[in-house]
Scaffold this motif. Structure first.
Motif, PDB file in Angstrom:
ATOM      1  N   ALA A 165      79.576 -41.564 123.091  1.00  0.00           N
ATOM      2  CA  ALA A 165      80.615 -41.393 122.071  1.00  0.00           C
ATOM      3  C   ALA A 165      80.871 -42.718 121.346  1.00  0.00           C
ATOM      4  O   ALA A 165      81.026 -42.748 120.123  1.00  0.00           O
ATOM      5  N   GLN A 166      80.884 -43.823 122.101  1.00  0.00           N
ATOM      6  CA  GLN A 166      81.076 -45.138 121.480  1.00  0.00           C
ATOM      7  C   GLN A 166      79.944 -45.457 120.516  1.00  0.00           C
ATOM      8  O   GLN A 166      80.167 -45.968 119.409  1.00  0.00           O
ATOM      9  N   ALA A 167      78.722 -45.151 120.945  1.00  0.00           N
ATOM     10  CA  ALA A 167      77.545 -45.427 120.118  1.00  0.00           C
ATOM     11  C   ALA A 167      77.601 -44.615 118.823  1.00  0.00           C
ATOM     12  O   ALA A 167      77.354 -45.135 117.738  1.00  0.00           O
ATOM     13  N   LEU A 168      77.949 -43.334 118.952  1.00  0.00           N
ATOM     14  CA  LEU A 168      78.005 -42.469 117.764  1.00  0.00           C
ATOM     15  C   LEU A 168      79.105 -42.908 116.812  1.00  0.00           C
ATOM     16  O   LEU A 168      78.964 -42.804 115.591  1.00  0.00           O
ATOM     17  N   ALA A 169      80.199 -43.423 117.365  1.00  0.00           N
ATOM     18  CA  ALA A 169      81.339 -43.804 116.526  1.00  0.00           C
ATOM     19  C   ALA A 169      81.127 -45.139 115.838  1.00  0.00           C
ATOM     20  O   ALA A 169      81.764 -45.410 114.815  1.00  0.00           O
ATOM     21  N   THR A 170      80.252 -45.997 116.375  1.00  0.00           N
ATOM     22  CA  THR A 170      80.162 -47.369 115.845  1.00  0.00           C
ATOM     23  C   THR A 170      78.742 -47.853 115.563  1.00  0.00           C
ATOM     24  O   THR A 170      78.562 -48.918 114.981  1.00  0.00           O
ATOM     25  N   GLN A 171      77.721 -47.113 116.005  1.00  0.00           N
ATOM     26  CA  GLN A 171      76.305 -47.514 115.910  1.00  0.00           C
ATOM     27  C   GLN A 171      76.027 -48.791 116.712  1.00  0.00           C
ATOM     28  O   GLN A 171      75.000 -49.455 116.529  1.00  0.00           O
ATOM     29  N   CYS A 172      76.924 -49.136 117.621  1.00  0.00           N
ATOM     30  CA  CYS A 172      76.776 -50.327 118.453  1.00  0.00           C
ATOM     31  C   CYS A 172      77.186 -50.001 119.881  1.00  0.00           C
ATOM     32  O   CYS A 172      77.855 -48.999 120.129  1.00  0.00           O
ATOM     33  N   LEU A 173      76.782 -50.869 120.806  1.00  0.00           N
ATOM     34  CA  LEU A 173      77.251 -50.766 122.185  1.00  0.00           C
ATOM     35  C   LEU A 173      77.372 -52.161 122.794  1.00  0.00           C
ATOM     36  O   LEU A 173      76.458 -52.979 122.630  1.00  0.00           O
ATOM     37  N   PRO A 174      78.472 -52.422 123.507  1.00  0.00           N
ATOM     38  CA  PRO A 174      78.515 -53.646 124.297  1.00  0.00           C
ATOM     39  C   PRO A 174      77.594 -53.473 125.507  1.00  0.00           C
ATOM     40  O   PRO A 174      77.694 -52.471 126.211  1.00  0.00           O
ATOM     41  N   GLN A 175      76.692 -54.390 125.718  1.00  0.00           N
ATOM     42  CA  GLN A 175      75.765 -54.324 126.851  1.00  0.00           C
ATOM     43  C   GLN A 175      75.624 -55.717 127.454  1.00  0.00           C
ATOM     44  O   GLN A 175      75.648 -56.715 126.734  1.00  0.00           O
ATOM     45  N   LYS A 176      75.440 -55.735 128.770  1.00  0.00           N
ATOM     46  CA  LYS A 176      75.155 -56.999 129.439  1.00  0.00           C
ATOM     47  C   LYS A 176      73.648 -57.160 129.522  1.00  0.00           C
ATOM     48  O   LYS A 176      72.954 -56.228 129.922  1.00  0.00           O
ATOM     49  N   ARG A 177      73.164 -58.324 129.148  1.00  0.00           N
ATOM     50  CA  ARG A 177      71.714 -58.522 129.129  1.00  0.00           C
ATOM     51  C   ARG A 177      71.157 -58.458 130.556  1.00  0.00           C
ATOM     52  O   ARG A 177      71.580 -59.212 131.423  1.00  0.00           O
ATOM     53  N   PRO A 178      70.197 -57.540 130.790  1.00  0.00           N
ATOM     54  CA  PRO A 178      69.602 -57.476 132.124  1.00  0.00           C
ATOM     55  C   PRO A 178      68.564 -58.573 132.321  1.00  0.00           C
ATOM     56  O   PRO A 178      68.207 -59.281 131.375  1.00  0.00           O
ATOM     57  N   GLY A 179      68.097 -58.714 133.551  1.00  0.00           N
ATOM     58  CA  GLY A 179      66.966 -59.598 133.817  1.00  0.00           C
ATOM     59  C   GLY A 179      65.677 -58.921 133.385  1.00  0.00           C
ATOM     60  O   GLY A 179      65.684 -57.815 132.832  1.00  0.00           O
ATOM     61  N   THR A 180      64.556 -59.590 133.616  1.00  0.00           N
ATOM     62  CA  THR A 180      63.259 -59.027 133.222  1.00  0.00           C
ATOM     63  C   THR A 180      62.340 -58.971 134.444  1.00  0.00           C
ATOM     64  O   THR A 180      62.352 -59.863 135.291  1.00  0.00           O
ATOM     65  N   PHE A 181      61.582 -57.907 134.539  1.00  0.00           N
ATOM     66  CA  PHE A 181      60.693 -57.659 135.684  1.00  0.00           C
ATOM     67  C   PHE A 181      59.370 -57.171 135.103  1.00  0.00           C
ATOM     68  O   PHE A 181      59.330 -56.117 134.473  1.00  0.00           O
ATOM     69  N   ARG A 182      58.336 -58.005 135.269  1.00  0.00           N
ATOM     70  CA  ARG A 182      57.018 -57.605 134.760  1.00  0.00           C
ATOM     71  C   ARG A 182      56.136 -57.160 135.927  1.00  0.00           C
ATOM     72  O   ARG A 182      56.095 -57.836 136.965  1.00  0.00           O
ATOM     73  N   ILE A 183      55.446 -56.066 135.739  1.00  0.00           N
ATOM     74  CA  ILE A 183      54.400 -55.670 136.680  1.00  0.00           C
ATOM     75  C   ILE A 183      53.085 -55.675 135.915  1.00  0.00           C
ATOM     76  O   ILE A 183      52.952 -54.984 134.904  1.00  0.00           O
ATOM     77  N   ARG A 184      52.148 -56.467 136.383  1.00  0.00           N
ATOM     78  CA  ARG A 184      50.813 -56.497 135.779  1.00  0.00           C
ATOM     79  C   ARG A 184      49.870 -55.679 136.638  1.00  0.00           C
ATOM     80  O   ARG A 184      49.731 -55.945 137.838  1.00  0.00           O
ATOM     81  N   PHE A 185      49.267 -54.691 136.021  1.00  0.00           N
ATOM     82  CA  PHE A 185      48.286 -53.851 136.724  1.00  0.00           C
ATOM     83  C   PHE A 185      46.911 -54.417 136.395  1.00  0.00           C
ATOM     84  O   PHE A 185      46.427 -54.255 135.263  1.00  0.00           O
ATOM     85  N   GLU A 186      46.304 -55.083 137.356  1.00  0.00           N
ATOM     86  CA  GLU A 186      45.040 -55.779 137.097  1.00  0.00           C
ATOM     87  C   GLU A 186      43.863 -54.994 137.663  1.00  0.00           C
ATOM     88  O   GLU A 186      43.940 -54.465 138.769  1.00  0.00           O
ATOM     89  N   GLY A 187      42.795 -54.977 136.893  1.00  0.00           N
ATOM     90  CA  GLY A 187      41.601 -54.239 137.306  1.00  0.00           C
ATOM     91  C   GLY A 187      41.540 -52.925 136.552  1.00  0.00           C
ATOM     92  O   GLY A 187      42.386 -52.634 135.701  1.00  0.00           O
ATOM     93  N   ALA A 188      40.551 -52.117 136.864  1.00  0.00           N
ATOM     94  CA  ALA A 188      40.355 -50.859 136.139  1.00  0.00           C
ATOM     95  C   ALA A 188      40.808 -49.685 137.003  1.00  0.00           C
ATOM     96  O   ALA A 188      40.792 -49.754 138.231  1.00  0.00           O
ATOM     97  N   ARG A 189      41.214 -48.603 136.317  1.00  0.00           N
ATOM     98  CA  ARG A 189      41.617 -47.396 137.037  1.00  0.00           C
ATOM     99  C   ARG A 189      40.426 -46.772 137.744  1.00  0.00           C
ATOM    100  O   ARG A 189      39.360 -46.639 137.140  1.00  0.00           O
TER     101      ARG A 189
END
Lengths: 479, 199
Positions: A165-189
């Motif tokens: 409802a907040q997003a629809l009313a303002t086109q914005c949202l207060p958010q706390k910046r999360p951390g970042t987590f990378r997973i690298r899939f190495e090699g072939a399937r």
């Protein structure tokens, strides 16, 4: 105004050593709110039948209008029947939700991909399909699998009713910046290994809460080699590893997928967008809060055995023994899961009798998923005791599949060819797997009761689901 | 939003990991409008038997914990679906604070939107609280001092995001708060649309 100018400054300057996530986040900061919080601009908001109508009414009841209706898109997916020839009246309680969404969208001037228009479908299937989601955009939707859309290189996340409802009313949202987590899939399937198997493997290895407070980025040789649709599958299960956000860097595969789609930029805008999108990927030296590598030689076709997506195993493997758990809490959780699933400790998964097979959901209902399953079924028959459903992700996927003759392959094998929606993934539309029945499902959640009270869900890829339908038991797609 | 300052009472011991929001409130109960009656449906698949009668083995049906204001939980509480109905159902059943080692991100955000306080404590501390068990053992959760007080008087500190804490103590309205930035939002929109018209 000052905040706007500062954000504008960031728009123009490429900072080195940044992750893709942080780059896109920084471009969308309207104002800094302190304590790690930012007011984020939302380029897109997606609505669905379960919560969309209510959220729009909440906005109207406050005497507000949606300020940017052209940035909002809606569809009906959760509570619509998937029965062949369905209408919104086929599931009356859902029909009321669809009508409410339709009326509120009309009132606000919001585009709705309505039933029978050719554009309806699961919200996270149609957003990439229509190119509503693009690389570098920030997108929010009142659904936890919004993370799917990160497969095109967008920053997309799920929210609850209040934030919607907040997003629809303002086109914005207060958010706390999360951390970042990378997973690298190495090699072939390896043979029979799909994006679904890669992400189920990662959830099993790192745990269902490993990504809590994080934005995931999936990278590495095996991710680069995935089609765009497979990247959507990979990002779809980010919430099952605990993260609201999952992303894959956009590249030529992404651009080729998006080019010419209905809402993709055209002409000079396309050229400018392309130049911009090429600046998005994480810099080689970018630092992530957590960085892990998965060696693809360790990834086999997967099948979950329990009631959390972290209860994973190779389809060639076994359910665990509680005495092998790391502590008493895990042992108790495993025992409860085995009891609910009707499995013995250490039971071999392959060969376990199956009653239902469901191919569908925002995880695995796109054209490539249907091709993968149909290839397995060609000229063969589903075991007579199995009820097998295929629910295409959208009306466009369904039409494409029918043009390719896939529907005939499914029907000839003994599958029901049904109408687009969430269907048995969430069981909010009057359809359910019966109590005690065992279902191999291409969806994303094996929670207690998710597919119906007492239903037993094994998560797997479309190929594994199709192989299991043929065998009448959990089956290795490589066999 | 309902402001939160302090709550005291029995603490329901529900220490299973990965309690998802599907278990907290079945989706079928969210097809009708409104929040009324959701408390009755909280944990419905655990709380009631097939014939609809109460399951006496489920902890929330047992005397000291029926209607208790505090829930002790395991890792990753509230994982899964974004349904805010999970928060409405818990509050409808009388829960005002959930103490767990970790929470699903979207559930956590939904808690703060409604005045249900999520408290992060290490599992060892939660086990100590649970060990005080039944009877009338009362736990206090104090947001102003950011302390959980165990029945034996042990005071366990916890941290809450400062912005969230202030909003809970004051019961702030988020839309009104965002609207204070109306000028910055409009300036941002104009600039963003000029620089990236496709976006």
């Amino acid at each position: 105004m000052l905040h706007g100018l500062r954000a504008g400054f960031k728009l123009r300057h490429h900072r080195p050593m940044q992750t893709m996530f942080d780059r896109i986040w920084d471009r969308h900061v309207v104002a800094e709110l302190g304590d790690g919080w930012d007011l984020l601009w939302l380029d897109r908001i997606l609505l669905h039948d379960l919560s969309g109508g209510r959220a729009l009414r909440d906005v109207a009841e406050r005497g507000l209008r949606v300020p940017h209706p052209a940035r909002v898109f809606a569809t009906a997916d959760h509570a619509v029947s998937s029965a062949p020839g369905r209408t919104e009246g086929s599931f009356p309680r859902g029909g009321a939700l669809v009508r409410s969404l339709r009326e509120e969208c009309a009132r606000q001037g919001i585009t709705m991909f309505d039933l029978g228009t050719g554009g309806q479908g699961i919200v996270h299937v149609i957003a990439p399909e229509q190119a509503i989601v693009l690389p570098g955009v920030v997108l929010a939707c009142g659904d936890s699998h919004t993370c799917t859309n990160g497969g095109v290189g967008a920053l997309a996340f799920g929210i609850g009713a209040s934030e919607l409802a907040q997003a629809l009313a303002t086109q914005c949202l207060p958010q706390k910046r999360p951390g970042t987590f990378r997973i690298r899939f190495e090699g072939a399937r390896g043979p029979g290994v799909t994006a679904k198997d890669m992400i189920l493997h990662a959830i099993h290895r790192f745990g269902a809460d490993a990504g809590t407070g994080m934005a995931m980025e999936y990278a590495g040789e095996a991710v680069r080699a995935l089609s765009l649709e497979q990247r959507l599958t990979l990002c779809n299960l980010s919430i099952e590893i605990g993260a609201k956000i999952g992303m894959v860097a956009p590249d030529e595969v992404t651009f080729a997928y998006l080019h010419g789609r209905p809402y993709a930029p055209k002409g000079r805008d396309w050229d400018a967008a392309l130049a911009d999108w090429r600046t998005l990927p994480s810099d080689p030296e970018a630092r992530f809060t957590r960085d892990e590598v998965v060696a693809m030689r360790d990834v086999e076709p997967q099948c979950t055995w329990g009631t959390s997506p972290e209860h994973g195993a190779a389809v060639s493997g076994h359910a665990p023994r509680p005495e092998d758990a790391r502590d008493s809490a895990q042992a108790a959780a495993w025992k409860a899961a085995l009891d609910y699933m009707g499995l013995e400790p250490g039971q071999r998964l392959a060969g376990t009798k199956v009653d239902w097979v469901f191919i569908g959901s925002c995880t695995n209902s796109r054209i490539e998923d249907l091709r993968e399953a149909a290839a397995m079924l060609q000229g063969r028959k589903v075991a007579p005791h199995v009820t097998a459903w295929v629910v295409p992700g959208s009306e466009a996927v369904k039409a494409r599949a029918e043009a390719e003759g896939l529907h005939a392959t499914f029907r000839d094998a003994g599958f029901e060819w049904r109408e687009p929606g969430c269907a048995l993934c969430v069981a909010a539309n009057g359809e359910a797997v019966p109590p005690g029945a065992r279902c191999v499902s291409t969806s994303n959640r094996n929670f207690v009761g998710r597919q119906g009270t007492g239903a037993r869900t094994h998560l797997a890829s479309p190929a594994t689901a199709a192989a299991s339908a043929l065998a009448g038991a959990i089956a290795d797609p490589r066999a | 939003m309902t402001p939160f300052r302090q709550v005291s009472g029995p603490a329901i011991p529900w220490l299973k990991p990965n309690t998802d929001t599907d278990v907290i409130i079945p989706i079928q109960d969210l097809l009708r409008p409104g929040r009324e009656g959701l408390g009755e449906r909280c944990f419905a698949r655990l709380r009631y038997r097939e014939d609809g009668s109460e399951n006496p083995d489920f902890v929330c049906n047992q005397p000291p914990w029926r209607g208790a204001p505090i829930l002790l939980a395991g890792e990753n509480f509230g994982c899964g679906s974004s349904r805010e109905g999970a928060v409405w159902a818990l509050m409808g059943m009388g829960v005002r604070a959930v103490i767990a080692p970790s929470f699903g991100d979207i559930f956590l955000a939904n808690c703060f939107q409604n005045g249900l306080l999520p408290v992060r404590l290490p599992m060892a501390a939660i086990r100590r609280l649970a060990a005080h068990g039944g009877g009338n053992a009362s736990v206090t959760v104090d947001l102003e001092r950011q302390l959980v007080i165990a029945p034996d008087g042990e005071a366990i500190p916890f941290a809450t995001d400062p912005r969230r804490r202030e909003a809970l103590l004051d019961g702030l309205d988020e839309i009104a708060l965002i609207q204070r930035h109306a000028a910055a939002i409009e300036a941002f929109r104009a600039q963003s649309e000029a620089e990236r018209p496709w976006q």
